[in-house]
Design an enzyme around this catalytic site. Structure first.
Site, mmCIF file in Angstrom:
data_model
loop_
_atom_site.group_PDB
_atom_site.id
_atom_site.type_symbol
_atom_site.label_atom_id
_atom_site.label_comp_id
_atom_site.label_asym_id
_atom_site.label_seq_id
_atom_site.Cartn_x
_atom_site.Cartn_y
_atom_site.Cartn_z
ATOM 1 N N SER A 145 0.722 -1.232 -0.062
ATOM 2 C CA SER A 145 -0.052 0.127 0.083
ATOM 3 C C SER A 145 0.792 1.339 0.088
ATOM 4 O O SER A 145 2.320 1.228 0.224
ATOM 5 C CB SER A 145 -1.070 0.167 1.448
ATOM 6 O OG SER A 145 -1.538 1.133 1.569
ATOM 7 N N TYR A 158 -4.007 -0.959 9.889
ATOM 8 C CA TYR A 158 -3.728 -1.147 8.464
ATOM 9 C C TYR A 158 -2.420 -0.508 8.030
ATOM 10 O O TYR A 158 -1.643 -1.159 7.281
ATOM 11 C CB TYR A 158 -4.807 -0.105 7.702
ATOM 12 C CG TYR A 158 -4.791 -0.471 6.207
ATOM 13 C CD1 TYR A 158 -5.056 -1.418 5.746
ATOM 14 C CD2 TYR A 158 -4.124 0.653 5.213
ATOM 15 C CE1 TYR A 158 -5.286 -1.719 4.040
ATOM 16 C CE2 TYR A 158 -4.053 0.138 4.026
ATOM 17 C CZ TYR A 158 -4.671 -0.792 3.567
ATOM 18 O OH TYR A 158 -4.735 -1.153 1.977
#
Ligand code: NAP
Length: 253
Positions: A145, A158
């Site tokens: 990410s 996350y």
């Protein structure tokens, strides 16, 4: 160099979003697909069958590592082998760090990082049996990410999980390169999927995000497919421990 005919790829979270985009792209390049997830990837299977490729659905809830060995065993028993693993399944929880719960921490870390590691391990245990013979290599691609590189906001578990994916990808490359396995990651930028639905729906955040992306648009799941084909193919045999950003220029700004 980019031809994946005769290869078998496991893609987790293949029913929707980026996982579906990757599964379809790998099939377009010639691979057969084991579509792994907790929701049946029937739409993905239809798209792949329409190309004349095989697609087997493998049911697995990756919030724990319980199904990990089964995923590899089922793939090998259906197709006879496993050449490519794409660890795409992932979840996100949004909350201020001051209020963040243990449950939201564990759910995200267990799915995005723990199950990812043990799937890498299980697939690699199969791959080391044949990798390097005849010049064939196993390929593992983890989905990272922008928050592998940046801190983000209101997504503590996350960010921790995706930063972990970056480190783990490099560690596994170090350990397994000599065993005939390539381990790399793709770091998608802002891609229009369920994962980012809340951001797209927030007018202010949506505008701020678009203003920062040099390409000036949200990415589509299909934008990630080409990078996956590259990393899964012979063209990337000497690429190791790399985190390939596919972000419309986000990190360059
Ligand atoms: P998505 O549409 O929400 O897809 C997530 C996928 O993961 C779905 O297939 C989902 O299955 C699966 N999944 C979640 N929890 C699971 C579990 N416990 N067991 C099995 N499968 C599970 O979002 P996406 O954007 O395509 O996300 C795919 C990956 O890309 C994730 O790792 C995400 O973190 C990463 N990513 C996305 C973006 C972005 O901008 N969209 C950016 C960077 C990285 P269900 O449909 O059953 O929930």
């Amino acid at each position: 160099m980019f031809n994946l005919e005769g290869k078998v790829a496991v893609v987790t979270g293949a029913n929707t979003g980026i996982g579906q985009g990757i599964a379809v792209a790998l099939a377009q390049a010639g691979a057969d697909i084991a579509a792994v997830g907790r929701s049946e990837a029937t739409e993905t299977a239809d798209l792949i069958h329409a190309m004349g490729r095989k697609c087997e659905l493998v049911s697995a809830d990756l919030s724990t590592i319980a199904p990990v060995d089964d995923v590899v065993e089922q793939t090998v028993s259906s197709f006879g082998k496993l050449d490519i693993l794409v660890n795409n399944a992932g979840v996100i929880r949004r909350e201020d760090a001051l209020n963040f719960s243990e449950e939201d921490w564990d759910t995200v870390m267990d799915t995005n990082l723990k199950s990812l590691f043990f799937l890498c391990q299980s697939a690699a245990r199969h791959m080391v049996g044949w990798a390097s013979r005849d010049g064939d290599r196993g390929k593992i691609i983890n989905i990272a990410s922008m928050l592998t590189f940046q801190g983000g906001i209101r997504v503590p578990s996350y960010t921790a999980s995706k930063s972990g994916v970056g480190g783990l990808t490099k560690l596994l490359a170090n350990e397994w390169a000599a065993k005939g396995i390539n381990v790399n990651a793709i770091a998608p930028g802002y891609i229009a999927t369920n994962n980012t639905a809340a951001l797209q729906a927030d007018e202010t955040r949506n505008r701020q995000i678009l203003e920062r992306i040099p390409e000036g648009r949200w990415g589509e799941p299909s934008d990630i497919g080409g990078a996956a084909v590259f990393l899964a193919s012979k063209a990337a045999d000497y690429v190791q421990g790399h985190i390939l950003a596919v972000d419309g220029g986000w990190l360059a700004r």
